[in-house]
Design a protein around this motif. Structure first.
Motif, PDB file in Angstrom:
ATOM      1  N   GLN A  84       0.730  -1.276   0.025  1.00  0.00           N
ATOM      2  CA  GLN A  84      -0.013  -0.015   0.066  1.00  0.00           C
ATOM      3  C   GLN A  84       0.834   1.366   0.036  1.00  0.00           C
ATOM      4  N   LEU A  85       2.345   1.278   0.123  1.00  0.00           N
ATOM      5  CA  LEU A  85       2.964   2.527   0.300  1.00  0.00           C
ATOM      6  C   LEU A  85       3.323   2.889  -0.987  1.00  0.00           C
ATOM      7  N   ARG A  96       8.150   2.848  -0.337  1.00  0.00           N
ATOM      8  CA  ARG A  96       8.210   1.045  -0.470  1.00  0.00           C
ATOM      9  C   ARG A  96       9.806   0.699  -0.596  1.00  0.00           C
ATOM     10  N   LYS A  97      10.507   1.619  -1.331  1.00  0.00           N
ATOM     11  CA  LYS A  97      11.965   1.409  -1.259  1.00  0.00           C
ATOM     12  C   LYS A  97      12.444   1.223   0.043  1.00  0.00           C
ATOM     13  N   ILE A  98      12.223   2.266   0.936  1.00  0.00           N
ATOM     14  CA  ILE A  98      12.500   2.351   2.360  1.00  0.00           C
ATOM     15  C   ILE A  98      12.223   1.067   3.089  1.00  0.00           C
ATOM     16  N   ARG A 111       7.841  10.027   6.023  1.00  0.00           N
ATOM     17  CA  ARG A 111       6.600   9.805   5.405  1.00  0.00           C
ATOM     18  C   ARG A 111       6.161   8.377   5.834  1.00  0.00           C
ATOM     19  N   MET A 112       7.128   7.289   5.634  1.00  0.00           N
ATOM     20  CA  MET A 112       6.811   5.958   5.785  1.00  0.00           C
ATOM     21  C   MET A 112       6.535   5.575   7.263  1.00  0.00           C
ATOM     22  N   LYS A 126       5.121   7.723   9.199  1.00  0.00           N
ATOM     23  CA  LYS A 126       3.688   8.362   9.435  1.00  0.00           C
ATOM     24  C   LYS A 126       2.702   7.248   8.739  1.00  0.00           C
ATOM     25  N   SER A 127       2.780   6.863   7.714  1.00  0.00           N
ATOM     26  CA  SER A 127       2.054   5.951   6.907  1.00  0.00           C
ATOM     27  C   SER A 127       1.698   4.589   7.712  1.00  0.00           C
ATOM     28  N   LEU A 128       2.625   4.376   8.594  1.00  0.00           N
ATOM     29  CA  LEU A 128       2.600   2.928   9.352  1.00  0.00           C
ATOM     30  C   LEU A 128       1.971   3.501  11.040  1.00  0.00           C
ATOM     31  N   GLY A 129       1.452   4.674  10.966  1.00  0.00           N
ATOM     32  CA  GLY A 129       1.043   4.911  12.282  1.00  0.00           C
ATOM     33  C   GLY A 129       1.868   5.235  13.260  1.00  0.00           C
TER      34      GLY A 129
END
Length: 284
Positions: A15-16, A21-23, A55-56, A58-61
């Motif tokens: 979903q990233l 997603r690279k990270i 940002r990743m 943050k996307s993971l909460g």
């Protein structure tokens, strides 16, 4: 120590956005190495940027990169997990009992690692302040809704758990600013739950969701998100066993957290409930 960082990344990977997603892929391939890296270091190794790392997270909460590092550090010292196992044709009842126990324990442990305690606190205070709570789920998720309703009724909190979407729509249409809609869907994509949550959002009614970890339509619509682990249940999935147990587990945590915030009132209500049930059973 909080764990579950690697599970969060695996569950969210598809979903990233590309840079995030690279990270994520770099971290999954080098979990030990990132413990001594800065945000800038990770960005360089993954051929992207430090901003993408933030940002990743943050996307993971998560509460930043340090939170992720702490969770991954805990993951690396945990015993190797057995994972989820399906039944086989002609398998012994003993083996089935062992697998079911293992799957259930794994689901609960995984879900404990997914808890965002800031969101849990928000959910507890929002539920405690609500005048009426309308739980809604379809199929196995309605079992969770019924269980949650029964818990709240025991502590003198008005609660419903209907499956009739027209009836739930009526409740939402007449809801006030102190009411709450609680949508339950393991996938986060159940059509009826999406419609109910959309209606609540349109009418300005506060909402909480309980879904598997990750982004979904239901969680995107909710004001507060609670998650269970995305267990990758065995194909047989008899009555969604692992996800159902994880949902019940989260509801128990939510209820007990509410109880401790309003301890004296909760005890008084439960005592009254117990006395009433004794009267029905014994006539005195």
């Amino acid at each position: 120590m909080a764990a579950g960082g690697l599970k969060m990344i695996r569950n969210m990977l598809e979903q990233l956005p590309a840079s995030e997603r690279k990270i994520a892929e770099f971290i999954l391939s080098n979990p030990q190495a990132i413990l001594n890296c800065t945000v800038h270091d990770i960005g360089l190794h993954a051929h992207t940027s430090g901003a993408a790392v933030i940002r990743m997270c943050k996307s993971l909460g998560l509460n930043g990169f340090q939170d992720l590092k702490v969770r991954i550090a805990a993951d690396l010292v945990k015993p190797v997990e057995q994972g989820y196992r399906d039944i086989e044709p002609g398998e012994s009842f003993f083996s089935i009992a062992q697998k079911t126990t293992s799957n259930s324990i794994q689901s609960i442990r995984d879900s404990e690692e997914m808890i965002n305690y800031d969101e849990l606190e928000r959910a507890v205070h929002t539920l405690s302040a609500a005048q009426n709570v309308h739980f809604f789920g379809i199929g196995a998720s309605n079992i969770i809704a019924k269980d949650a309703q029964q818990k709240l009724l025991r502590v003198h909190k008005n609660a419903t758990a209907f499956t009739d979407t027209h009836l739930v729509a009526t409740l939402i249409a007449n809801a006030n600013k102190d009411d709450l809609v609680f949508g339950i869907s393991h996938s986060g994509e159940t059509t009826e739950v999406i419609k109910v949550m959309s209606l609540a959002k349109e009418r300005g009614v506060k909402t909480i969701s309980l879904t598997k970890y990750g982004q979904s339509t239901v969680s995107d619509l909710a004001d507060i998100n609670l998650f269970t682990a995305h267990s990758g249940e065995a194909p047989f999935r008899s009555a969604a066993t692992s996800s159902r147990l994880a949902q019940l587990y989260l509801m128990d945590i939510l209820f007990l957290s509410m109880a401790t915030v309003q301890y004296e009132d909760t005890i008084a209500s439960i005592d009254k409930t117990r006395e009433a049930i004794r009267f029905i059973k014994e006539g005195k």
